[in-house]
Design a protein around this motif. Structure first.
Motif, PDB file in Angstrom:
ATOM      1  N   ALA A  16      36.046  21.995   9.626  1.00 59.32           N
ATOM      2  CA  ALA A  16      35.734  21.905  11.056  1.00 59.32           C
ATOM      3  C   ALA A  16      37.070  21.911  11.799  1.00 59.32           C
ATOM      4  CB  ALA A  16      34.877  20.700  11.355  1.00 59.32           C
ATOM      5  N   THR A  17      37.423  20.849  12.491  1.00 59.07           N
ATOM      6  CA  THR A  17      38.690  20.810  13.228  1.00 59.07           C
ATOM      7  C   THR A  17      39.704  19.875  12.589  1.00 59.07           C
ATOM      8  OG1 THR A  17      37.828  19.076  14.663  1.00 59.07           O
ATOM      9  CG2 THR A  17      37.560  21.365  15.415  1.00 59.07           C
ATOM     10  N   THR A  18      39.452  19.433  11.356  1.00 57.97           N
ATOM     11  CA  THR A  18      40.332  18.489  10.668  1.00 57.97           C
ATOM     12  C   THR A  18      41.116  19.189   9.569  1.00 57.97           C
ATOM     13  OG1 THR A  18      38.761  16.703  11.066  1.00 57.97           O
ATOM     14  CG2 THR A  18      40.413  16.335   9.357  1.00 57.97           C
ATOM     15  N   GLN A  19      42.445  19.057   9.600  1.00 55.33           N
ATOM     16  CA  GLN A  19      43.260  19.614   8.521  1.00 55.33           C
ATOM     17  C   GLN A  19      43.118  18.727   7.298  1.00 55.33           C
ATOM     18  OE1 GLN A  19      47.255  21.171   9.304  1.00 55.33           O
ATOM     19  NE2 GLN A  19      47.971  19.929   7.610  1.00 55.33           N
ATOM     20  N   VAL A  20      42.738  19.322   6.157  1.00 54.10           N
ATOM     21  CA  VAL A  20      42.549  18.547   4.932  1.00 54.10           C
ATOM     22  C   VAL A  20      43.604  18.851   3.876  1.00 54.10           C
ATOM     23  CG1 VAL A  20      40.082  18.168   5.281  1.00 54.10           C
ATOM     24  CG2 VAL A  20      40.845  20.180   4.006  1.00 54.10           C
TER      25      VAL A  20
END
Length: 82
Positions: A16-20
């Protein structure tokens, strides 16, 4: 994510919009823990003078620079830079 090849680059993974995951900058093998079923989009960026070769492993190529992964247990993806 494993970085392969004769040149260097980096791979960023977004859920989604989270860097993992952010692989590069000195490392050639990077990992992250995420919940099973999480969709991740991996995007490659070659360093100056390098070109991107190919994705391999458990990802589906979605554009010349990106691939997608749905996490199910351990997932391995490689990015080759030439």
């Amino acid at each position: 994510v494993t970085l392969l090849g004769t040149q260097n680059g980096s791979v960023t993974g977004m859920s989604a919009t989270t860097q993992v995951i952010n692989c590069g900058g000195g490392g050639t093998v990077c990992s992250a823990e995420v919940t099973t079923g999480t969709p991740i989009t991996l995007t490659e960026t070659p360093n100056a003078g390098a070109t991107f070769g190919a994705w391999s492993g458990n990802c589906t190529v979605t554009s010349p620079t990106s691939c997608s992964v749905i996490v199910s247990n351990d997932v391995t993806v490689s990015a080759t830079f030439n």
